[in-house]
Enzyme design. Structure first.
Site, PDB file in Angstrom:
ATOM      1  CB  CYS A 136      -0.934  -0.009   1.200  1.00 26.89           C
ATOM      2  SG  CYS A 136      -2.002   1.439   1.277  1.00 26.89           S
ATOM      3  CB  CYS A 139      -0.835   2.455   3.969  1.00 25.75           C
ATOM      4  SG  CYS A 139      -2.372   1.828   3.302  1.00 25.75           S
ATOM      5  CG  ASP A 140       3.080   1.247   4.574  1.00 18.34           C
ATOM      6  OD1 ASP A 140       2.423   1.652   5.542  1.00 18.34           O
ATOM      7  OD2 ASP A 140       3.132   0.056   4.234  1.00 18.34           O
TER       8      ASP A 140
END
Length: 317
Positions: A136, A139-140
């Protein structure tokens, strides 16, 4: 929790299709149970969403929280456990067993479990997930601020979007794709990609192995030479190579699967090949456009079909 529970409709999933189905089902005043463990589905990890009507520039996670809040406000029963099995009983209803052992007897079932992210299937990939390996970008990406180099693997919208996002954090981004050219991403994304100076594009390239140690990933080995070497040292790698429909329950029920797409086959009412079983969202072949808005619309349609089935069943009882 009681291990023998009853409901009118059980909805499997916690994404846009499932929450939409739950919202409509509750408003039809039938007993509704929502089950699952992975909150928000693809929308929740999709980053900034700019094309959801009425919600310009909203983060996908925040949008799904709004879905959840609306469903929770209707006091919808939500169980944090995945659907494990479904089978029809002698009463013409369905026994739905959850991972936590709970058995629900229901009249209608709506499958909205979405898709599972594909993996590279390389040694240490699972072990180093969260230690340099991610699925992701949205997300990261912030975790790699001022890092020397990261890589994104894939050739679709998600991969290109991920590379562009990561270019704002890491000093260098490698975009690795096994194809000869990008033909799936939206033209506007390709235009931004080609203008981003710190993205290095490696076409017709595949990853042979992941490199690292007890601290996690620190590089990759590729199948062709780049700058005179087959190894590239990295701080992280983001795997964005698509996702496959979760077919464990559909296969168990022997539902008809679209041979070309590998998705659950549905009609315009979200009926599957088995009466009383409905499907919605990215799990289905209902549309080629896999978006939050289409998943939500399919969830609403499935809820209506499930409701009509409940009424029909109760009228015969």
């Amino acid at each position: 929790m009681n291990d023998n529970s009853k409901s009118d409709v059980l909805i499997a999933g916690l994404g846009a299709a499932a929450y939409s189905a739950a919202l409509y089902s509750k408003r039809y005043q039938i007993k509704t149970t929502l089950v699952g463990e992975e909150f928000g589905g693809e929308t929740a990890i999709g980053g900034l969403i700019e094309n959801y009507p009425g919600q310009p520039d909203i983060d996908g996670f925040d949008l799904m929280m709004k879905f959840k809040e609306q469903v929770d406000n209707l006091q919808t029963e939500t169980i944090n456990s995945n659907l494990k099995s479904v089978e029809k009983n002698i009463n013409g209803k369905f026994n739905c067993i959850l991972d936590d052992g709970t058995n629900y007897e229901v009249i209608s079932v709506i499958l909205a479990m979405g898709r599972e992210r594909r993996k590279l299937d390389l040694e240490n990939e699972e072990e180093w997930t969260g230690m340099g390996v991610s699925y992701c970008s949205t997300c990261d990406a912030p975790l790699y601020k001022n890092k020397e180099a990261v890589a994104v693997v894939g050739g679709g919208n998600a991969a290109v979007e991920g590379a562009i996002l990561l270019s704002k954090y890491a000093k260098k981004v490698y975009l690795i794709y096994r194809g000869k050219s990008f033909f799936r991403p939206e033209p506007i994304l390709l235009n931004i990609l080609n203008k981003t100076e710190n993205i290095v594009i490696l076409l017709e390239t595949e990853i042979s192995s992941l490199l690292g140690d007890v601290n996690g990933l620190n590089g990759i080995q590729i199948n062709k030479s780049f700058d005179g070497d087959h190894e590239i040292f990295l701080d992280g790698i983001f795997v964005e190579i698509g996702a496959d429909p979760r077919l464990e329950i559909p296969n168990q029920l022997q539902l008809q699967i679209n041979k070309e797409t590998g998705e659950v086959q549905v009609d315009k009412h979200q009926n599957t090949s088995q009466p009383g079983i409905y499907a919605a969202g990215d799990l289905t072949d209902g549309t080629d456009l896999k978006q939050t808005i289409t998943a939500a619309s399919q969830g609403a349609i499935a809820a209506l079909s499930a409701y009509q089935n409940v009424l029909s069943h109760k009228s015969r009882a």
